[in-house]
Structures are given as structure tokens and as C-alpha cells.
Scaffold this motif. Structure first.
Motif, mmCIF file in Angstrom:
data_model
loop_
_atom_site.group_PDB
_atom_site.id
_atom_site.type_symbol
_atom_site.label_atom_id
_atom_site.label_comp_id
_atom_site.label_asym_id
_atom_site.label_seq_id
_atom_site.Cartn_x
_atom_site.Cartn_y
_atom_site.Cartn_z
ATOM 1 N N VAL A 39 0.871 -1.177 0.000
ATOM 2 C CA VAL A 39 0.000 0.000 0.000
ATOM 3 C C VAL A 39 0.904 1.221 0.000
ATOM 4 O O VAL A 39 1.917 1.226 0.704
ATOM 5 N N PRO A 40 0.603 2.238 -0.779
ATOM 6 C CA PRO A 40 1.454 3.433 -0.808
ATOM 7 C C PRO A 40 1.749 3.962 0.588
ATOM 8 O O PRO A 40 0.840 4.105 1.416
ATOM 9 N N GLY A 41 3.034 4.178 0.839
ATOM 10 C CA GLY A 41 3.442 4.702 2.132
ATOM 11 C C GLY A 41 3.703 3.652 3.187
ATOM 12 O O GLY A 41 4.084 3.981 4.314
ATOM 13 N N LYS A 42 3.503 2.389 2.828
ATOM 14 C CA LYS A 42 3.728 1.313 3.781
ATOM 15 C C LYS A 42 4.723 0.303 3.222
ATOM 16 O O LYS A 42 5.050 0.307 2.040
ATOM 17 N N TRP A 43 5.202 -0.570 4.103
ATOM 18 C CA TRP A 43 6.157 -1.592 3.699
ATOM 19 C C TRP A 43 5.505 -2.629 2.787
ATOM 20 O O TRP A 43 4.326 -2.903 2.877
ATOM 21 N N ASP A 89 -7.617 -5.542 1.407
ATOM 22 C CA ASP A 89 -6.769 -6.257 0.449
ATOM 23 C C ASP A 89 -6.312 -5.335 -0.685
ATOM 24 O O ASP A 89 -5.500 -5.738 -1.522
ATOM 25 N N THR A 90 -6.837 -4.134 -0.706
ATOM 26 C CA THR A 90 -6.446 -3.172 -1.732
ATOM 27 C C THR A 90 -4.955 -2.871 -1.625
ATOM 28 O O THR A 90 -4.465 -2.490 -0.566
ATOM 29 N N ALA A 91 -4.242 -3.075 -2.733
ATOM 30 C CA ALA A 91 -2.791 -2.879 -2.740
ATOM 31 C C ALA A 91 -2.275 -3.135 -4.149
ATOM 32 O O ALA A 91 -3.013 -3.612 -5.025
#
Length: 123
Positions: A39-43, A89-91
Motif C-alpha cells: 500500500v502506498p506509504g507502507k512496507w 486487500d487493496t494494494a
């Protein structure tokens, strides 16, 4: 090794989706394969993996029981079936490959990566 993902898209919650990954450049049967997501901004986090001979699979707790990773070495394709999709689950889903790692959950331990395919789950 080049990895090409396909199958992402926009789906509604509780729907199912199949992601596919096709490696090129080396014999597919030599490669252990995995899926990660970010996810944007996450690992980038581990989703599932399968070893080169389909003798073992491993799943993240977040998808265990509602996903299946599989491969067909005769078709040079690995797939991830995601069921009962949730908005979380969006990613962007990435395919990864490695000659020696089978079930490593750290993305740093996988050598080859695809460009990613977006999965968006609406509520």
C-alpha cells in the motif's frame, strides 16, 4: 529473469480475483515464487509463496484460508486466487522469484520482481 503480472482490477468486497505471474528468461521450474503486496506509504508485505516443485506453500495470516497459490510449470505460470476480498486487500500486488528462497517473508530476500498489478476492493 523478468516477471509479468496480470489479473488485477477493481472488484467489490467478497468477490474473488485471480492474479497470474509469468516469468521469462530462465527455466520456470528452477524458481521459487511468491506474492507480496504494498500500500502506498507502507512496507511491502508477504502474501504467499510456493516452492519450485509445488511441494510446499506458505501464506500470510491475513490471507490464509481464503487464498490459494499454485503453479503450472508446463505453462510457466504461477497464480494467486484471492477469495472473499476485503477493502483492506487493496494494494499493488507484486510477483517475486528466487532460486534459493522458498518461504522467506522478507522482500529483501527475493531477487527478482515484477512491476506489480493494482488490486482495488470497494466496500
Amino acid at each position: 529473469v523478468q516477471l509479468i503480472e496480470s489479473g488485477g482490477g477493481l472488484v467489490q468486497a467478497v468477490a474473488s480475483l485471480r492474479l497470474s505471474c509469468t516469468p521469462t528468461g530462465r527455466p520456470f521450474s528452477d524458481l521459487n515464487m511468491a506474492w507480496f503486496r504494498q500500500v502506498p506509504g507502507k512496507w511491502r508485505t508477504f502474501v504467499a509463496s510456493i516452492d519450485k516443485n509445488s511441494r510446499g506453500t506458505f501464506y500470510a495470516h491475513s490471507v490464509k484460508g481464503r487464498s490459494t497459490v499454485s503453479r503450472d510449470n508446463s505453462k510457466n505460470t504461477m497464480s494467486l486466487d484471492l477469495n472473499s476480498l476485503k477493502p483492506e486487500d487493496t494494494a499493488i500486488y507484486y510477483c517475486a522469484a528466487d532460486y534459493t528462497r522458498s518461504f522467506a517473508q522478507s522482500p529483501d530476500l527475493w531477487d527478482y520482481w515484477g512491476q506489480g498489478t493494482q488490486v482495488t476492493v470497494s466496500s
